[in-house]
Design a protein around this motif. Structure first.
Motif, PDB file in Angstrom:
ATOM      1  N   SER A  90       0.705  -1.210   0.031  1.00 45.17           N
ATOM      2  CA  SER A  90      -0.122   0.009   0.008  1.00 45.17           C
ATOM      3  C   SER A  90       0.990   1.303  -0.050  1.00 45.17           C
ATOM      4  O   SER A  90       0.604   2.322  -0.550  1.00 45.17           O
ATOM      5  CB  SER A  90      -0.970  -0.008   1.135  1.00 45.17           C
ATOM      6  N   SER A  91       2.083   1.229   0.789  1.00 50.59           N
ATOM      7  CA  SER A  91       2.922   2.216   0.559  1.00 50.59           C
ATOM      8  C   SER A  91       4.256   1.928   0.708  1.00 50.59           C
ATOM      9  O   SER A  91       4.642   0.817   1.455  1.00 50.59           O
ATOM     10  CB  SER A  91       2.473   3.277   1.954  1.00 50.59           C
ATOM     11  N   LEU A  92       5.303   2.514   0.013  1.00 48.50           N
ATOM     12  CA  LEU A  92       6.430   2.264   0.119  1.00 48.50           C
ATOM     13  C   LEU A  92       7.055   2.742   1.535  1.00 48.50           C
ATOM     14  O   LEU A  92       8.191   2.007   2.014  1.00 48.50           O
ATOM     15  CB  LEU A  92       7.303   3.205  -0.883  1.00 48.50           C
ATOM     16  N   ASP A  93       6.460   3.440   2.338  1.00 44.21           N
ATOM     17  CA  ASP A  93       7.030   3.707   3.413  1.00 44.21           C
ATOM     18  C   ASP A  93       6.915   2.681   4.616  1.00 44.21           C
ATOM     19  O   ASP A  93       7.680   2.544   5.401  1.00 44.21           O
ATOM     20  CB  ASP A  93       6.376   5.212   4.208  1.00 44.21           C
ATOM     21  N   ALA A  94       6.026   1.898   4.230  1.00 43.84           N
ATOM     22  CA  ALA A  94       5.676   0.782   5.170  1.00 43.84           C
ATOM     23  C   ALA A  94       6.726  -0.471   4.999  1.00 43.84           C
ATOM     24  O   ALA A  94       6.717  -1.347   5.922  1.00 43.84           O
ATOM     25  CB  ALA A  94       4.224   0.127   4.751  1.00 43.84           C
ATOM     26  N   LEU A  95       7.237  -0.323   3.753  1.00 43.03           N
ATOM     27  CA  LEU A  95       8.544  -1.362   3.615  1.00 43.03           C
ATOM     28  C   LEU A  95       9.719  -1.119   4.558  1.00 43.03           C
ATOM     29  O   LEU A  95      10.063  -0.068   4.904  1.00 43.03           O
ATOM     30  CB  LEU A  95       8.839  -1.351   2.319  1.00 43.03           C
ATOM     31  N   PRO A 147      13.402  -0.841   6.134  1.00 45.45           N
ATOM     32  CA  PRO A 147      14.710   0.027   5.227  1.00 45.45           C
ATOM     33  C   PRO A 147      15.361  -0.539   4.326  1.00 45.45           C
ATOM     34  O   PRO A 147      16.043   0.065   3.756  1.00 45.45           O
ATOM     35  CB  PRO A 147      15.277   0.598   6.830  1.00 45.45           C
ATOM     36  N   SER A 148      15.676  -1.876   4.639  1.00 46.86           N
ATOM     37  CA  SER A 148      16.543  -2.650   3.740  1.00 46.86           C
ATOM     38  C   SER A 148      16.023  -2.431   2.200  1.00 46.86           C
ATOM     39  O   SER A 148      16.903  -2.540   1.266  1.00 46.86           O
ATOM     40  CB  SER A 148      16.893  -4.104   4.194  1.00 46.86           C
ATOM     41  N   ASP A 174      15.260  -9.311  -1.943  1.00 46.45           N
ATOM     42  CA  ASP A 174      14.810 -10.543  -1.723  1.00 46.45           C
ATOM     43  C   ASP A 174      14.779 -10.831  -0.261  1.00 46.45           C
ATOM     44  O   ASP A 174      13.779 -11.148   0.187  1.00 46.45           O
ATOM     45  CB  ASP A 174      15.632 -11.672  -2.430  1.00 46.45           C
ATOM     46  N   LEU A 175      15.714 -10.679   0.397  1.00 43.53           N
ATOM     47  CA  LEU A 175      15.756 -10.750   1.842  1.00 43.53           C
ATOM     48  C   LEU A 175      14.826  -9.914   2.539  1.00 43.53           C
ATOM     49  O   LEU A 175      14.056 -10.212   3.592  1.00 43.53           O
ATOM     50  CB  LEU A 175      17.204 -10.633   2.362  1.00 43.53           C
TER      51      LEU A 175
END
Length: 1043
Positions: free
Chosen positions: A60-65, A67-68, A124-125
């Motif tokens: 839904s949001s890139l910020d939720a991904l 930090p890596s 991937d990790l």
């Protein structure tokens, strides 16, 4: 809050950058690129684009991904941007630029691919906690594939890359035509175009030129220049002459054009040695060899230029069938060409417009098909070409002469053709071309002579041709044209090997062969070479060269009777150069010549004459011989024993030898170092009695040398010579010789000097030098003065010296009748005019002494008449000499008596004082002394009127000049005489000079270091200047006056 917002913004920027880069990388132009690397990387970009699209849709949001993930996005964005920059090179630059940089581009893409694969592994990790198994599989597969991708340029691209880099190196030598053709074929295959598509090749070169315009790479600029040249050469289509192997025909119908398979793919010329490669392609042997060598230099596997196939074997098999067909084609066309050449060359006069093509074709046959030279020879083409050079040389011009010589040079490689040319006289024609108007004509002429000089008979023939060796020697020494000079030297070196050419070479100034044989040959060879040296007319530089290298050998040959004649003749020739005297003396020639003259009794008169003549040449001028030994006992030439030997030998020698002996004695006696001792030896050895009879010898040469020697002796022993002449009643001999106009000028001038040096009595002066003879002498002096225009011969100068000396004889014994003659011919004016004689100091000295004697005589007459006053102030005798007195006679300041303006006994009235003052600065001391003596007669009288004489001399500059001379002179006779004049002057004029410190200092120095008379005069002068206290308050001259 602000930090979180900034972090979110950077992640969004990275994602946007990724999408932008991927959009460009997935564009069609990368999928359709002619190069494999952009296509492969564009495929990876497509897969990456799909994976990232899947990820962004699943969240839904890139910020939720995590930090890596953000870190991976940023890394991918950076490496994609770098990869896009690399791939843009493929899109914006020309194909050739890509090939030049293909390895660096490949490495860059490989690095970016590995880096992106790493970021994908991190991604991937980072998303393993998300429930996206399909996405993770796509990312993992892409990461694995990109990591395992091995980016590599094709072998063809790599080969072309290395070839182009080789063309860009500074050390690259000029590329052969065959290699250029192979490079074009390789380049065209790498570019994906047909090698024969010249338009497309030119287009790619223009693109490269645009690329290089914005580059600073020197290597790329060199590649561009090289490729432009190669493509231009490749674009040249084989013209008709090329298809005809360089042959030209008037009628194309008679010519059989070559088949296409006759032409080498690399040279585009008819093959001579066709060979087949492993690829089944046929090439000219030399052309394909050039390409194989280039492949090895570039560090690449050899390939077939036409197919590009890498060859497993370099085996070249002769294409026998094709070679036979080509040979048959060549023979048929050569026959046609030779026939046409004969037709053109046989025309009289030759058609100049056609000759150049004919000569070019004959040359091509000779060079390209040596086996066909016999056809040219047998058809008589050589004879016709030589005939054309002989008969039409001027009309055809230097260009055609050069081409004709070029053809003959090529055909001279065939021995039978060479013999035909020699029989037709080609050597003479080639020699004539050595003075041609063009360098090419000279070059081919000397090359032709070099070709012929390999044969001994040809060498002799060339040497005997008039002017050949002189022209070759001149060309060999001309360093302005080093190429011609080198060729001419090679011809001369060849000719030096032939014994019969030695004399011819020496005559042309090439002495190395002669000198080598003279120094290193057998005795017989040395004798032969010595005879050559003796018989040749040599320049001065040649004489010096031979003397320096061969003098010692020639002198050694004198010890053997069989080599003596040749050696003496050579030494005599070499001694004709004055500078060789030192070389010969240092080589110990004098003792051996002395032995030949005096000790070897079996020596023929002719050899003694040569020995004496050689010695005479050596002693002609002062030099090293004065210190050398004249015989093996170590006696010098000026020694008593040697002079006695010459005098004893003189009457016994042959006439020619007598001349040389007189010359030797004169040369030794003329030496400044030995003249006095030699003259003494001649006198003590009764040489005067031996020499004088030669004055009347019937042969001119004897008399000339005898007069020279007698003149030299008369300067020291005039009394002895006069006595000897009196005893033999030959005293009038010199006067008669002087008046004999049939005698040589040398004899007459020497006779005048001898007569002037003789000690004659008053009666002898009256007898020998009467009034008539005096008139003749004065007339002769005037005539010589009128005809002399600057440069005066030695006999004329000696004649002046002798005549002036004879006039001194007469002025010392003046008679009334002689005085009348002097008055009539203005003798004092004659003396005065000769004070400025330029080339003989003795003439100036005698002229000054003559003025002194006349001045003294005039003063003595004035003194006599002053004791017996005449009615008009002077005795009639003086009036007669000085001219009839005027009604109101003026008193002469010098004589204190009336003197006419044209007086012949007064230096003042005859204007002789100024020329005498000028002589005080003469470089010759004897001249200065004579001038001072003449001026001394002006200050003898110290009576009451002496002050008036001093004032007159002051106005004329005499006193200043005498003082200046006195200040500069060293102790000696000149110092003594100037001191005497100064002391006289200071008696009445001391105040004016008392402040002259230089004069005072010079007088003090004269008082300290002068002789007795000088010291006495200096003392009196210093006393007059009040610089020295006189004894008893009186000066020495006052003391003498009282006595």
């Amino acid at each position: 809050m602000t930090s979180s917002s900034s972090y979110s913004s950077s992640v969004s920027s990275a994602v946007d950058s990724i999408h932008t880069s991927l959009a460009d990388l997935c564009a069609p132009h990368y999928h359709q690129s002619p190069f494999d690397l952009p296509r492969r990387f564009s495929g990876f970009a497509n897969r990456l684009q799909l994976s990232l699209t899947h990820l962004t849709r699943a969240t839904s949001s890139l910020d939720a991904l995590p930090p890596s993930v953000h870190t991976a996005f940023k890394g991918i964005a950076s490496d994609l941007a770098a990869a896009l920059e690399t791939l843009s090179f493929y899109r914006t630059k020309g194909k050739i630029s890509v090939l030049i940089n293909c390895l660096s581009l490949c490495d860059s893409l490989a690095d970016r691919t590995v880096a992106i694969s790493g970021w994908l592994a991190l991604l991937d990790l980072a998303i393993q906690d998300l429930n996206l198994p399909d996405l993770r599989k796509k990312i993992a597969d892409l990461s694995r594939d990109m990591k395992q991708a091995h980016f590599k340029v094709t072998e063809r691209e790599e080969r072309v890359h290395h070839t182009l880099q080789k063309e860009g190196r500074t050390t690259q030598s000029k590329t052969s035509k065959a290699v250029e053709s192979a490079i074009i074929m390789d380049l065209a295959r790498a570019l994906g175009i047909d090698p024969e598509n010249h338009d497309e090749l030119s287009k790619q070169i223009r693109l490269l030129k645009n690329d290089v315009a914005g580059s600073n790479s020197v290597s790329e600029r060199r590649i561009l220049v090289s490729l432009e040249r190669i493509v231009d050469n490749w674009a040249i289509r084989p013209n008709i002459s090329a298809w005809k192997a360089g042959m030209e025909f008037e009628d194309d119908d008679v010519h059989i054009s070559p088949f296409k398979n006759f032409l080498c793919p690399l040279t585009k010329e008819v093959m001579r040695y066709p060979v087949v490669l492993q690829s089944s392609q046929t090439y000219e042997r030399t052309a394909i060899n050039y390409w194989f060598e280039r492949c090895l230099e570039d560090g690449r596997d050899p390939t077939c230029p036409v197919t590009g196939e890498v060859l497993g074997s370099l085996e070249m098999k002769p294409n026998i069938g094709l070679a036979g067909a080509i040979e048959e084609w060549v023979n048929r066309n050569v026959e046609i060409l030779v026939k046409i050449s004969v037709q053109h060359l046989s025309k009289e006069p030759p058609v100049v417009d056609c000759l150049e093509g004919v000569l070019d074709n004959v040359y091509n046959i000779s060079e390209e098909y040596p086996s066909c030279r016999y056809k040219v020879r047998n058809a008589g083409v050589l004879v016709l070409i030589v005939k054309m050079l002989r008969n039409s040389s001027k009309s055809i011009g230097t260009n055609l002469r050069s081409k004709a010589l070029m053809v003959l040079l090529s055909m001279a490689k065939d021995e039978e053709s060479k013999n035909i040319m020699l029989q037709e006289g080609i050597t003479r024609l080639a020699i004539h071309s050595l003075i041609g108007s063009s360098e090419k004509e000279k070059e081919y002429a000397v090359k032709l002579l070099l070709e012929f000089s390999s044969d001994k008979a040809c060498c002799i023939k060339i040497a005997t041709e008039k002017g050949a060796l002189v022209l070759l020697s001149s060309m060999a020494g001309n360093l302005e044209h080093p190429g011609l000079s080198n060729l001419a030297n090679k011809v001369l070196k060849q000719m030096e090997k032939v014994e019969d050419n030695v004399q011819y070479l020496a005559a042309a100034g090439r002495f190395e062969p002669l000198l080598t044989r003279l120094c290193e040959g057998s005795d017989d060879v040395k004798i032969e070479m010595a005879f050559m040296v003796g018989s040749m007319t040599l320049t001065n530089s040649s004489k010096e060269q031979i003397a320096r290298q061969g003098a010692k050998i020639l002198i050694q040959m004198l010890s053997k009777p069989e080599g003596r004649a040749a050696s003496l003749q050579a030494l005599y020739n070499l001694s004709g150069l004055d500078d060789n005297a030192t070389i010969l003396v240092d080589s110990a020639v004098l003792p051996t010549l002395t032995d030949v003259l005096f000790k070897n009794q079996d020596t023929s008169p002719e050899l003694k004459e040569l020995a004496a003549s050689t010695m005479a040449n050596i002693v002609s001028n002062p030099g090293h011989w004065e210190l050398a030994s004249a015989d093996k006992e170590g006696h010098p030439m000026q020694s008593e024993s040697f002079i006695y030997s010459l005098l004893r030998f003189l009457p016994l020698a042959s006439p020619q030898c007598q001349i040389s002996i007189l010359h030797i004695i004169y040369g030794i006696a003329s030496s400044p170092q030995a003249s006095e001792s030699v003259a003494c030896h001649i006198k003590s050895g009764e040489g005067i009695k031996t020499i004088l009879p030669f004055l009347e010898h019937p042969e001119v040469e004897h008399r000339i040398h005898a007069f020279k020697l007698t003149r030299l002796l008369s300067e020291r022993y005039g009394q002895d010579i006069a006595n000897e002449l009196r005893l033999s009643t030959r005293l009038p001999l010199c006067r008669d010789k002087l008046l004999d106009h049939l005698s040589t000028d040398s004899e007459r001038s020497d006779a005048a000097c001898i007569l002037a040096n003789l000690s004659l009595s008053e009666d002898e002066v009256k007898t020998l030098l009467g009034v008539g003879f005096v008139k003749w002498m004065i007339t002769t002096l005037k005539n010589q003065r009128q005809i002399s225009n600057g440069r005066i011969s030695r006999p004329a100068s000696s004649m002046l010296e002798g005549l002036l000396g004879l006039l001194l004889h007469i002025t010392r014994n003046l008679e009334p009748q002689t005085l009348v003659t002097f008055k009539e011919h203005s003798l004092i004016t004659i003396f005065c005019e000769h004070l400025g004689y330029p080339s003989n100091p003795r003439v100036k000295q005698l002229a000054a002494l003559g003025l002194k004697i006349l001045s003294e005589y005039g003063r003595s007459l004035a003194a006599v008449e002053s004791e017996r006053p005449p009615p008009h102030g002077m005795c009639s005798y003086l009036v007669f000499m000085c001219g009839r007195s005027s009604e109101e006679p003026s008193t002469c300041p010098i004589h204190n008596a009336p003197c006419e303006e044209d007086s012949q006994l007064c230096l003042l009235k005859s204007n002789s004082i100024k020329p005498l003052v000028d002589l005080l600065t003469d470089s010759n001391t004897s001249v200065q002394i004579a001038a001072v003596e003449a001026l001394s007669t002006l200050v003898i009288d110290t009576s009451s009127s002496f002050k008036r004489a001093v004032d007159e001399l002051e106005q004329l500059g005499v006193i200043e000049a005498v003082i200046s001379l006195f200040i500069e002179v060293r102790p000696g006779e000149l110092q003594e005489r100037t001191t005497w004049i100064i002391e006289r002057i200071l008696r009445v004029d001391n105040h004016r000079h008392s402040l002259n410190q230089s004069l005072v200092w010079a007088l003090v120095e004269a008082f300290k270091h002068g002789n007795a008379n000088t010291k006495r005069h200096a003392q009196d002068a210093l006393t007059s200047l009040k610089q020295l206290s006189a004894v008893s308050g009186k000066s020495s001259y006052q003391t003498r006056a009282q006595r």
